[in-house]
Write a protein that holds these residues in place. Structure first.
Motif, PDB file in Angstrom:
ATOM      1  N   ILE A  21       0.940  -1.146   0.321  1.00  0.00           N
ATOM      2  CA  ILE A  21       0.121   0.391  -0.418  1.00  0.00           C
ATOM      3  C   ILE A  21       0.508   1.158   0.344  1.00  0.00           C
ATOM      4  O   ILE A  21       0.158   2.066  -1.087  1.00  0.00           O
ATOM      5  CB  ILE A  21      -0.800  -0.235   1.194  1.00  0.00           C
ATOM      6  CG1 ILE A  21      -2.074  -0.875   1.002  1.00  0.00           C
ATOM      7  CG2 ILE A  21      -1.455   1.358   1.317  1.00  0.00           C
ATOM      8  CD1 ILE A  21      -3.180  -1.256   2.393  1.00  0.00           C
ATOM      9  N   THR A  22       2.569   1.339   0.502  1.00  0.00           N
ATOM     10  CA  THR A  22       2.610   2.662   0.679  1.00  0.00           C
ATOM     11  C   THR A  22       2.989   3.020  -0.417  1.00  0.00           C
ATOM     12  O   THR A  22       3.496   3.956  -0.733  1.00  0.00           O
ATOM     13  CB  THR A  22       3.702   2.447   1.616  1.00  0.00           C
ATOM     14  OG1 THR A  22       4.744   0.477   1.510  1.00  0.00           O
ATOM     15  CG2 THR A  22       3.537   2.026   3.352  1.00  0.00           C
ATOM     16  N   PHE A  23       3.855   1.450  -1.310  1.00  0.00           N
ATOM     17  CA  PHE A  23       4.486   1.834  -2.460  1.00  0.00           C
ATOM     18  C   PHE A  23       3.177   2.104  -3.177  1.00  0.00           C
ATOM     19  O   PHE A  23       3.468   3.381  -4.493  1.00  0.00           O
ATOM     20  CB  PHE A  23       4.602   0.961  -3.046  1.00  0.00           C
ATOM     21  CG  PHE A  23       5.506   1.073  -4.472  1.00  0.00           C
ATOM     22  CD1 PHE A  23       6.260   1.432  -5.410  1.00  0.00           C
ATOM     23  CD2 PHE A  23       4.648   0.537  -5.922  1.00  0.00           C
ATOM     24  CE1 PHE A  23       7.002   1.745  -6.081  1.00  0.00           C
ATOM     25  CE2 PHE A  23       4.653   0.116  -7.351  1.00  0.00           C
ATOM     26  CZ  PHE A  23       6.049   1.376  -7.438  1.00  0.00           C
ATOM     27  N   ARG A  24       1.733   1.927  -3.538  1.00  0.00           N
ATOM     28  CA  ARG A  24       1.212   2.597  -4.525  1.00  0.00           C
ATOM     29  C   ARG A  24       0.573   3.964  -4.171  1.00  0.00           C
ATOM     30  O   ARG A  24      -0.307   4.726  -4.757  1.00  0.00           O
ATOM     31  CB  ARG A  24      -0.469   1.089  -4.615  1.00  0.00           C
ATOM     32  CG  ARG A  24      -0.211   0.107  -5.204  1.00  0.00           C
ATOM     33  CD  ARG A  24      -1.041  -0.520  -4.940  1.00  0.00           C
ATOM     34  NE  ARG A  24      -1.313  -1.192  -4.477  1.00  0.00           N
ATOM     35  CZ  ARG A  24      -2.762  -1.303  -3.595  1.00  0.00           C
ATOM     36  NH1 ARG A  24      -3.103  -0.401  -3.542  1.00  0.00           N
ATOM     37  NH2 ARG A  24      -2.537  -1.698  -2.244  1.00  0.00           N
ATOM     38  N   THR A  25       0.881   4.187  -2.478  1.00  0.00           N
ATOM     39  CA  THR A  25      -0.038   5.505  -2.431  1.00  0.00           C
ATOM     40  C   THR A  25       0.610   6.461  -3.098  1.00  0.00           C
ATOM     41  O   THR A  25       0.812   7.756  -3.148  1.00  0.00           O
ATOM     42  CB  THR A  25       0.477   5.434  -0.027  1.00  0.00           C
ATOM     43  OG1 THR A  25      -0.933   4.416  -0.132  1.00  0.00           O
ATOM     44  CG2 THR A  25      -0.353   6.939  -0.354  1.00  0.00           C
ATOM     45  N   GLY A  26       2.110   6.179  -3.043  1.00  0.00           N
ATOM     46  CA  GLY A  26       2.764   6.921  -3.732  1.00  0.00           C
ATOM     47  C   GLY A  26       2.999   6.987  -4.712  1.00  0.00           C
ATOM     48  O   GLY A  26       2.943   8.433  -5.607  1.00  0.00           O
ATOM     49  N   GLY A  27       2.634   6.099  -5.532  1.00  0.00           N
ATOM     50  CA  GLY A  27       2.752   6.244  -6.801  1.00  0.00           C
ATOM     51  C   GLY A  27       0.904   7.055  -7.354  1.00  0.00           C
ATOM     52  O   GLY A  27       0.881   7.838  -8.340  1.00  0.00           O
ATOM     53  N   ALA A  28      -0.063   6.894  -6.595  1.00  0.00           N
ATOM     54  CA  ALA A  28      -0.896   7.663  -6.783  1.00  0.00           C
ATOM     55  C   ALA A  28      -0.598   9.124  -6.435  1.00  0.00           C
ATOM     56  O   ALA A  28      -1.096   9.430  -7.570  1.00  0.00           O
ATOM     57  CB  ALA A  28      -2.121   6.840  -5.442  1.00  0.00           C
ATOM     58  N   MET A  29      -0.046   9.548  -5.476  1.00  0.00           N
ATOM     59  CA  MET A  29       0.407  11.112  -5.568  1.00  0.00           C
ATOM     60  C   MET A  29       1.311  11.540  -6.862  1.00  0.00           C
ATOM     61  O   MET A  29       0.408  12.888  -6.736  1.00  0.00           O
ATOM     62  CB  MET A  29       1.557  10.686  -4.052  1.00  0.00           C
ATOM     63  CG  MET A  29       1.653  12.356  -3.453  1.00  0.00           C
ATOM     64  SD  MET A  29       2.443  12.299  -2.113  1.00  0.00           S
ATOM     65  CE  MET A  29       3.013  14.827  -2.068  1.00  0.00           C
ATOM     66  N   PHE A  30       2.085  10.907  -7.104  1.00  0.00           N
ATOM     67  CA  PHE A  30       2.794  11.253  -7.464  1.00  0.00           C
ATOM     68  C   PHE A  30       1.924  11.452  -9.367  1.00  0.00           C
ATOM     69  O   PHE A  30       2.219  12.463 -10.542  1.00  0.00           O
ATOM     70  CB  PHE A  30       3.991  10.386  -8.657  1.00  0.00           C
ATOM     71  CG  PHE A  30       4.445  10.298  -9.151  1.00  0.00           C
ATOM     72  CD1 PHE A  30       5.666  11.720  -9.464  1.00  0.00           C
ATOM     73  CD2 PHE A  30       4.704   9.774 -10.446  1.00  0.00           C
ATOM     74  CE1 PHE A  30       6.433  12.227 -10.703  1.00  0.00           C
ATOM     75  CE2 PHE A  30       5.094  10.771 -11.854  1.00  0.00           C
ATOM     76  CZ  PHE A  30       6.250  11.550 -11.677  1.00  0.00           C
TER      77      PHE A  30
END
Length: 381
Positions: A21-30
């Motif tokens: 989830i942490t990786f996908r959260t960063g991806g969603a933000m970017f």
């Protein structure tokens, strides 16, 4: 998308990152940030062309505020909603019911705000939707979202049981954690509301949507506190959704809520892109389209994570702005006198002669302090 990437996991360990989830959260933000930056300038130019005179400005407002804001287009919240929506669909787990419940509130409130903004711009008058119609639509969307979240939580906590309407009604009246409100500084569950929890949750979602709407009155004033609250609740949702962390901290555990961190990441990214154009002097206002949607989103996330009371702390700035309006109206009706020179309270300081950037930055600082206080409640239990 996540299902496809999961199939590729066997071919490369890189694709295993998408399970985090942490990786996908960063991806969603970017992703949301890039979209917001890309569409921002042409979209604002299109809004300016279509709206002409832009958002109508209050004639009773502070003189500086009145003179500098004329002609600024509104509905800029669409920049955030478009980027947030696309990014969430790309990065979030679309099989998670909490994702759809929060997106339902966000898009419904955004639509209500858009209709309100459209009426104001076309009529060049502050009167948009009537209060009854607007609140009725907001409560309707909130009710549907709350039911989705409660059913999801009930199903997750009662595996192997028959899940039907009667069973759900029995669960609402049984006094279990499903309908309890957690309190700050208290471990586990706090106040039991039974079926009245649905009404409470609807008030939280609708109330916070309108609280952010009231705060959105100066360039950049609302969007940064929204970002601060989103970052805070991104952390809260992640912790609440983890069995180990929630047990360690003594906070309620809600399975599946961690996924909402991706939506909050998308909100952060879209808001950063929007802030580029909303920074003083603003090239665009977010309007009711943005403020109602973002406030409703935060309210829905607080309900999903069972941290409704903590939202009042983290979003303390929005609470104070709302209270200033309520106090002003109540006292004026009773005595004919005003407590503040103008409400919401940010206009009071503007009337006192404070410069707009001074008010905005100091309110950002206050919002940060409230967020830190809200985070402290996670450990001090």
């Amino acid at each position: 998308m996540l299902e496809l990437l999961g199939q590729l996991e066997d071919q490369s360990q890189f694709f295993n990152l998408f399970n985090y989830i942490t990786f996908r959260t960063g991806g969603a933000m970017f992703t949301a940030m890039v979209i917001a930056f890309a569409i921002g300038a042409p979209f604002i130019a299109w809004l300016r062309k279509k709206q002409g005179k832009g958002q109508p400005i209050r004639s009773d407002g502070p003189e500086g505020h009145l003179l500098t804001k004329k002609g600024t287009p509104t509905m800029g919240g669409l920049i955030i909603l478009i980027s947030l929506g696309i990014s969430s669909l790309l990065w979030a787990d679309l099989e998670n019911p909490y994702v759809w419940a929060v997106l339902l509130v966000t898009l419904s409130f955004g639509t209500i705000g858009f209709i309100d903004d459209f009426a104001k711009v076309t009529k060049q008058h502050h009167g948009g939707l009537s209060a009854k119609v607007r609140l009725g639509a907001e409560f309707g969307a909130a009710l549907l979202a709350v039911l989705i979240m409660l059913v999801a939580e009930w199903v997750a906590t009662t595996p192997g049981q028959t899940h039907d309407v009667q069973g759900f009604f029995n669960a609402l009246m049984a006094g279990d954690p499903l309908t309890a409100v957690a309190l700050p500084f208290v471990q586990g569950w706090g106040v039991q509301l039974l079926g009245f929890y649905i009404i409470f949750a609807m008030i939280v979602i609708t109330g916070f949507g309108n609280a952010v709407n009231l705060t959105d009155g100066l360039d950049g004033l609302a969007i940064v506190p929204v970002m601060i609250a989103a970052a805070t609740f991104g952390m809260i949702c992640y912790l609440v959704g983890r069995v180990d962390y929630s047990a360690y901290l003594g906070i309620p555990h809600v399975a599946g809520v961690s996924e909402l961190a991706t939506i909050l990441g998308a909100l952060l990214g879209g808001s950063l892109g929007f802030l580029w154009y909303n920074a003083p002097p603003a090239r665009v206002f977010m309007g009711d389209t943005g403020s109602l949607a973002l406030g409703g989103l935060l309210g829905a996330v607080a309900v999903a994570s069972k941290h409704e009371v903590v939202l009042a702390i983290v979003g303390g700035l929005f609470v104070l702005e709302t209270l200033s309006v309520m106090v002003q109206v109540a006292v004026f009706k009773r005595t004919g006198k005003r407590v503040f020179l103008m409400a919401p309270v940010h206009h009071h300081f503007e009337k006192l002669g404070w410069q707009e950037p001074t008010i905005v930055i100091r309110f950002w600082i206050i919002s940060t302090i409230f967020a830190l206080a809200g985070l402290a409640t996670l450990k001090l239990r």
